[in-house]
Every structure is written in structure tokens, then in C-alpha cells.
Design an enzyme around this catalytic site. Structure first.
Site, short mmCIF file in Angstrom:
data_model
loop_
_atom_site.label_atom_id
_atom_site.label_comp_id
_atom_site.label_asym_id
_atom_site.label_seq_id
_atom_site.Cartn_x
_atom_site.Cartn_y
_atom_site.Cartn_z
N ARG A 23 5.43 -18.35 -29.70
CA ARG A 23 4.63 -20.00 -29.27
C ARG A 23 3.98 -19.00 -27.64
O ARG A 23 3.33 -19.73 -27.20
CB ARG A 23 5.65 -20.60 -27.93
CG ARG A 23 7.03 -21.03 -29.25
CD ARG A 23 7.76 -21.46 -28.16
NE ARG A 23 8.64 -20.58 -27.83
CZ ARG A 23 9.09 -21.24 -26.20
NH1 ARG A 23 9.70 -22.06 -26.04
NH2 ARG A 23 9.96 -20.04 -25.39
N GLN A 46 -2.66 -15.46 2.05
CA GLN A 46 -3.49 -16.25 1.24
C GLN A 46 -3.70 -15.24 -0.30
O GLN A 46 -3.62 -14.42 -0.24
CB GLN A 46 -4.79 -15.94 2.50
CG GLN A 46 -6.23 -16.22 1.58
CD GLN A 46 -6.73 -15.75 2.59
OE1 GLN A 46 -7.10 -15.71 4.19
NE2 GLN A 46 -8.32 -15.51 2.59
N ASP A 47 -4.43 -16.36 -1.18
CA ASP A 47 -4.55 -15.84 -2.65
C ASP A 47 -5.95 -16.22 -2.48
O ASP A 47 -6.43 -17.07 -2.30
CB ASP A 47 -3.32 -17.24 -3.08
CG ASP A 47 -2.14 -16.56 -4.10
OD1 ASP A 47 -1.58 -15.43 -3.16
OD2 ASP A 47 -1.71 -17.36 -4.43
N ASN A 48 -6.83 -15.07 -3.41
CA ASN A 48 -7.85 -15.09 -3.25
C ASN A 48 -8.38 -15.16 -4.78
O ASN A 48 -7.13 -13.27 -5.65
CB ASN A 48 -8.40 -13.60 -3.03
CG ASN A 48 -8.73 -14.15 -1.12
OD1 ASN A 48 -8.17 -15.08 -0.68
ND2 ASN A 48 -7.97 -13.04 -0.94
N ARG A 58 -17.15 -4.65 -7.35
CA ARG A 58 -16.74 -5.01 -6.01
C ARG A 58 -16.15 -3.66 -5.38
O ARG A 58 -14.46 -3.60 -5.90
CB ARG A 58 -15.55 -6.06 -6.50
CG ARG A 58 -16.05 -7.81 -7.18
CD ARG A 58 -15.30 -8.91 -6.99
NE ARG A 58 -16.21 -9.35 -8.17
CZ ARG A 58 -17.15 -10.60 -8.30
NH1 ARG A 58 -17.84 -11.05 -5.88
NH2 ARG A 58 -17.59 -11.83 -8.62
N HIS A 61 -13.31 -2.26 -0.73
CA HIS A 61 -13.13 -3.40 0.80
C HIS A 61 -12.12 -2.90 1.89
O HIS A 61 -10.58 -2.90 0.60
CB HIS A 61 -13.74 -4.22 0.22
CG HIS A 61 -14.24 -5.03 0.03
ND1 HIS A 61 -14.99 -6.47 -1.39
CD2 HIS A 61 -16.02 -4.74 0.02
CE1 HIS A 61 -16.26 -5.74 -1.27
NE2 HIS A 61 -16.76 -5.25 -1.21
N LYS A 71 -1.76 -6.10 0.17
CA LYS A 71 -2.45 -6.59 -2.40
C LYS A 71 -1.97 -6.27 -2.28
O LYS A 71 -1.14 -5.67 -2.80
CB LYS A 71 -4.01 -6.19 -1.99
CG LYS A 71 -5.39 -7.02 -1.03
CD LYS A 71 -6.30 -6.33 -1.28
CE LYS A 71 -7.25 -6.31 0.78
NZ LYS A 71 -8.89 -6.26 -0.25
N HIS A 118 -10.08 -0.54 -0.74
CA HIS A 118 -9.58 -1.87 -2.95
C HIS A 118 -11.09 -1.33 -3.04
O HIS A 118 -11.71 -2.32 -1.97
CB HIS A 118 -9.22 -2.11 -2.10
CG HIS A 118 -8.92 -3.52 -3.58
ND1 HIS A 118 -9.17 -4.50 -4.26
CD2 HIS A 118 -7.65 -2.43 -4.62
CE1 HIS A 118 -8.75 -4.87 -5.70
NE2 HIS A 118 -8.05 -3.51 -5.99
N TYR A 131 -5.87 -11.58 -6.27
CA TYR A 131 -4.98 -10.81 -5.32
C TYR A 131 -4.25 -11.73 -3.84
O TYR A 131 -4.68 -12.68 -3.37
CB TYR A 131 -5.96 -9.81 -4.96
CG TYR A 131 -6.98 -10.58 -4.85
CD1 TYR A 131 -6.66 -10.05 -3.19
CD2 TYR A 131 -8.56 -10.69 -5.27
CE1 TYR A 131 -8.88 -10.05 -2.45
CE2 TYR A 131 -9.15 -11.01 -5.12
CZ TYR A 131 -9.62 -10.63 -3.39
OH TYR A 131 -10.61 -11.07 -3.06
N LYS A 166 -24.15 -6.01 0.20
CA LYS A 166 -23.69 -5.13 0.85
C LYS A 166 -22.78 -4.05 0.36
O LYS A 166 -22.61 -2.58 1.13
CB LYS A 166 -22.47 -6.14 1.08
CG LYS A 166 -21.15 -5.73 2.11
CD LYS A 166 -19.99 -7.11 2.71
CE LYS A 166 -19.16 -6.67 1.89
NZ LYS A 166 -18.09 -7.65 2.42
N ASP A 167 -22.38 -4.25 -0.77
CA ASP A 167 -22.23 -2.82 -1.45
C ASP A 167 -22.94 -2.06 -2.03
O ASP A 167 -22.57 -0.60 -1.76
CB ASP A 167 -20.95 -3.43 -2.56
CG ASP A 167 -19.83 -4.22 -2.76
OD1 ASP A 167 -19.38 -3.79 -1.50
OD2 ASP A 167 -19.27 -4.66 -3.43
#
Length: 180
Positions: A23, A46-48, A58, A61, A71, A118, A131, A166-167
Site C-alpha cells: 500500500r 517553527q516549521d518551514n 540555498r 544560512h 534545525k 546550513h 525543516y 543575497k547568496d
């Protein structure tokens, strides 16, 4: 659920117990009680989630104290090369990094304590990255490091990722003054 140690103290790979049959599958993606038993006693507030096309990078950071974040990261769909860099100035592994492939197939997670930069590179289109964070986002404490800094010597497997503005202009590690 089991913990795999990495070469950097406190940075841990988590392999959940996955129950599969014809299944589909089931697994606990988060259990505070089980993680606490395995030595990770962190409350997440907090969840992102992000969705990215293949080749998006990305990072790297982090948030500075007093808003530093631990995290717990994983991939819901697709795959990433996930990277954590030790930025704890008194750590014997300061400036070193760990790369881990996280994917929908392997269901691995990475626990990243406070004091790490990260980032991740998406390896498939429509990758969904999730995360949990131990602190709320605070714009004034956000910071970053240049993803391709020569000193860090991270093998991302590409020289031409898709980056945010930014990166592209993040500080070099040689210019960095750790607050950890």
C-alpha cells in the site's frame, strides 16, 4: 529510529524506522520523545518548507545568538545535497563541513545544532525541503557565508547553481567573525 554520527560532534544523521508494504509506507518524521531518548532534547517552534527546481542552491544560512536555531531537516519530495558547516569558534572542527544526501527515497534527516551554517543544493525538479527550527526567524540576526568559498572547499558538484541575489554576495569565511 536510529542516529548515525558524523565527523562533527553533535551534527547527526537520523534514519527513521520505515514500515512499507504493497500500500505504501509509514514512518514517524518527528517524535520529541524518541529523539530525546537518542540524545536530541530540542523543542522546535517553527516549521518551514521550500520548493525548488533542480540546481537551486540555498545557503549557507544561519541566525546569530541570541536567536540561533537548531534545525531538523528532511526532504519530502525529490533530493538534495545537504551541507552543514561548523561555525563554533572553539570547536575542534571549526570551518569543517559535512555533506549528506537527503531524499524522498532514503527518508534520512539531519539534525543541525546551533552554531552551524546550513545550505542545500536540489538534485531533482520540484524538490520539497522541510525543516523544523528551535527559534523563530529573526531578520536582524540572520547571516550567511558564501556558498563557494575556497577556504570551506565544499564540493557541491556544480559551479553554476541557481542562487538568490543575497547568496551571490554573502561574506567569505575569511571575513567572518563567529558569534558562537
Amino acid at each position: 529510529m536510529k542516529i548515525l554520527e558524523t565527523k562533527i560532534q553533535n551534527l547527526k544523521i537520523i534514519e527513521p524506522s520505515v514500515f512499507s508494504d504493497d500500500r505504501g509506507y509509514f514512518f514517524e518524521s518527528y517524535s520529541h520523545e524518541k529523539l530525546k531518548e537518542l540524545g536530541i532534547d530540542k523543542i522546535f517552534v517553527q516549521d518551514n518548507e521550500s520548493k525548488s527546481e533542480k540546481g537551486v542552491l540555498r545557503g549557507l544560512h544561519f541566525q546569530n545568538p541570541p536567536f540561533a536555531q537548531a534545525k531538523l531537516v528532511r526532504v519530502v519530495r525529490g533530493a538534495v545535497l545537504d551541507v552543514a558547516v561548523d561555525i563554533r569558534k572553539n570547536s575542534p572542527t571549526y570551518g569543517q563541513h559535512v555533506c549528506v544526501e537527503l531524499s524522498e527515497q532514503n527518508k534520512r534527516m539531519l539534525y543541525i545544532p546551533e552554531g552551524f551554517a546550513h545550505g542545500f543544493l536540489t538534485l531533482e525538479d520540484d524538490t520539497i525541503f522541510s525543516y523544523k527550527c528551535s527559534q523563530f526567524y529573526n531578520k536582524e540576526s540572520e547571516d550567511s557565508l558564501l556558498w563557494n568559498d575556497e577556504t570551506l572547499n565544499i564540493d557541491w558538484g556544480t559551479n553554476n547553481p541557481i542562487l538568490s541575489e543575497k547568496d551571490k554576495i554573502a561574506p567569505r569565511f575569511s571575513e567572518f567573525q563567529s558569534k558562537f
